[in-house]
Design an enzyme around this catalytic site. Structure first.
Site, PDB file in Angstrom:
ATOM      1  N   SER A 163      23.047 -12.558 -34.091  1.00 10.46           N
ATOM      2  CA  SER A 163      22.535 -13.607 -33.217  1.00 10.46           C
ATOM      3  C   SER A 163      21.125 -13.269 -32.788  1.00 10.46           C
ATOM      4  CB  SER A 163      23.460 -13.777 -32.008  1.00 10.46           C
ATOM      5  OG  SER A 163      23.115 -14.945 -31.298  1.00 10.46           O
TER       6      SER A 163
ATOM      7  N   ASP B 194      19.020  -3.836 -34.550  1.00 12.14           N
ATOM      8  CA  ASP B 194      18.357  -4.160 -35.803  1.00 12.14           C
ATOM      9  C   ASP B 194      17.998  -5.645 -35.764  1.00 12.14           C
ATOM     10  OD1 ASP B 194      19.065  -1.603 -36.436  1.00 12.14           O
ATOM     11  OD2 ASP B 194      20.196  -2.108 -38.233  1.00 12.14           O
TER      12      ASP B 194
ATOM     13  N   HIS C  16      22.009  -2.003 -27.957  1.00 12.66           N
ATOM     14  CA  HIS C  16      21.941  -0.851 -27.065  1.00 12.66           C
ATOM     15  C   HIS C  16      20.939  -1.107 -25.948  1.00 12.66           C
ATOM     16  CE1 HIS C  16      23.928   1.923 -30.126  1.00 12.66           C
ATOM     17  NE2 HIS C  16      23.655   0.836 -30.823  1.00 12.66           N
TER      18      HIS C  16
END
Length: 362
Positions: free
Chosen positions: A331, A144, A220
């Site tokens: 981050s 995200d 991912h």
């Protein structure tokens, strides 16, 4: 005669200031000022007003780097591990949810009392159906976040935000040993960028994704690829929010980061997890030897690890959408990869994106 005597230390002893205290106070105050400036810039952007680029001077960068962000981040990490009393968990997590707009309906466990500490809450898993992985496009978003920049790499420079660049070679470090790579090597070239492009007719592309504190903190695999090498750069832990990225040139080269390199069906592929303030901990699930923000590593160096061994000639195979790693707060992830010239991004700068959504395809 009836008065008490008071014994006081000399003024010079009472007000003795150590250099460390001066640096912390000055650097911390300046960091707070920059946060306020970033807030004003965000408000201007929301109103559609274009903000001109104003880069920090060398002394401003040095002052910001004087703040002991590595030490503070380690302290924050330990605080995150402290188990909260059951009665305190809901008020603490609810405040965080309200502040950063977290959607707990997507969480695999919605009950706030389930999370024993802040670290478990930050690393919460999502419901399987919350992030469907796009099967139509070759590269998906690994996390995200917010798209800061994307496009072709030009002149060995990569844009961290519009108008502010950093050196490709400084960011990735020296070229990985050829023995660690599976694909055929390109002809020798003086350009670092051209050395990474292994197939004739291909180009080098990049994409920068910023994870805010309220975002899902796991990342991912963005495609089917094989990870052959890891390079860990100990470094500073300055904020990487868009305001600071617009202010400090080569911010991502200053900060601690973990560079994973390997290959996919079109050649070179890399994913870099960049650390930030309070995000000194970067975890890669298949790499147990990785220890980020550790006092044993000094800034300005890097350490390499190869996943190619005598018993494993293929490295670490990753499937698109497979769990790869996690941050402790939020981050930045930077993708740099090789692809044919007809590769197209399906993005807009500044857009919000979720893990599993399309980044681009052929």
């Amino acid at each position: 005669t009836g008065r008490k005597k008071f014994h006081t230390a000399p003024v010079r002893q009472a007000f003795r200031l150590r250099p460390f205290h001066v640096l912390v106070a000055t650097g911390g105050g300046y960091a707070g000022y920059r946060k306020y400036e970033d807030y004003k810039l965000e408000q201007l952007e929301k109103r559609g007003i274009e903000v001109p680029v104003k880069l920090a001077s060398e002394w401003e960068v040095a002052l910001y780097k004087s703040v002991p962000t590595r030490l503070l981040s380690r302290a924050w990490g330990r605080l995150n591990q402290v188990e909260l009393p059951t009665w305190l968990r809901k008020p603490v997590y609810s405040l965080y949810i309200w502040t950063f707009g977290v959607n707990m309906q997507e969480a695999a466990v919605e009950d706030l009392h389930h999370y024993r500490n802040l670290s478990e809450f930050f690393r919460r898993k999502l419901k399987p159906q919350a992030r469907p992985v796009c099967g139509l496009h070759s590269v998906i978003s690994p996390s995200d976040g917010k798209i800061l920049n994307f496009g072709q790499v030009k002149n060995c420079e990569v844009e961290q935000v519009k108008g502010v660049t950093y050196s490709l070679e400084s960011f990735l470090g020296p070229r990985v040993c050829p023995e660690d790579l599976h694909f055929s090597q390109a002809p020798p070239s003086n350009s670092f960028q051209q050395q990474l492009v292994t197939k004739e007719g291909n180009e080098l592309y990049h994409c920068v994704i910023y994870l805010a504190p309220g975002d899902y903190h796991c990342f991912h695999s963005p495609t089917d690829w094989r990870v052959s090498h890891r390079r860990h750069f100990p470094g500073s832990l300055m904020s990487v929010n868009p305001g600071v990225a617009r202010w400090i040139k080569e911010l991502f080269c200053h900060n601690e980061r973990v560079v994973l390199t390997g290959d996919w069906k079109h050649g070179f592929f890399s994913l870099t997890a960049v650390g930030a303030t309070n995000v000194g901990s970067i975890r890669i699930y298949f790499d147990q030897d990785l220890h980020t923000n550790s006092p044993r590593y000094s800034k300005g160096s890097y350490n390499d690890f190869s996943f190619i061994t005598n018993n494993n000639k293929e490295g670490i195979p990753m499937r698109k959408g497979e769990h790869l790693g996690e941050f402790n707060l939020g981050s930045t992830i930077v993708l740099i990869f090789e692809a044919p010239k007809d590769f197209k991004f399906h993005l807009e700068a500044g857009q919000k994106i979720r893990f599993g959504e399309a980044l681009g395809s052929l």
